[in-house]
Motif scaffolding. Sequence first.
Motif: not given
Length: 314
Positions: A286-308
Amino acid sequence: MNHSALLVIALILLSGCGPSSDTPQSGAVGPAITEASARMPLPDYFDCLRENGGVVIAAHRGGPAPGYPENAIETMQFNFDKGVRVFEIDVAETRDGVLTLMHDDRLNRTTTGRGYVSDISWEELSGLTLVDNDDRHTRFSPPKLTDALIWARNSGAILELDRKKTTSFANMAKAVYAAGAEENVIMISYNDDEAAEIAAIDPQFMMTASARGGRDIAALEARGVDSRRLIAWTGTGRPDAAAWDRNARNDVESAFGTLGRSGERLDDIYLADGNGSEFQDLADDGLVMLATDRPLEAAAAMTADDTAIAACGG
């Protein structure tokens, strides 16, 4: 009124504000305004994310990378080109009242200068260059907040503004208005008093404030915060899916940070096995916004950002 006419009016308004220490620099980085930059209003955008199981990634300090220092427009553009849309940046003020992007009180760590940000003039600061996290000098200079705001307005990016002690929410708000970037800004608050101060300046500002359910949301509303424009910050220590659910049942989106000290932060723990599936787990919870120091790696590991992006644009 067509898009071109709106742009002309905006430029006239900016140029008609008179001399200001926060007028845009010539040659500011950022693409020209295009129809592709259009995005739904921020409250609707975050509602869309929550309703569709999407996550937006917020790059801490603009998402520094090798050759790209923190709190630089060029760094944000680098990440934007790779799909990141939200950038947390730090706002400080020089001796002569210019708002700039700088995290530390001192210049020593991130620039070629020395001393305190509050003791230096904008002319002096703009002559320095930024240093990346590997202590390598770059060709980029500290930017004005105004230039970052105009870049965000032009590109459609969203900036989370983290106020440093040398400036005020009121001064930040003036810069936002001057740049016409109200729909590109989220104000960060660290306690209910700060949230109330932001709401008193302008209840239309989107903001983050600590909340873990209906009671906290009601307390913020009693202080003047519009819950439609609230993103509930839930910390960095431990994911709290129960709080995210309680917030969602009050139609409020939740934010959480996997950032922190290198080697100890959840970013590093999640990516240690080369998988990073835990990032997607946060979205599934249920998280909607992820604050991260490693944004590109987090994005690569997720599908929810593509869903967004598919559901809500961006």
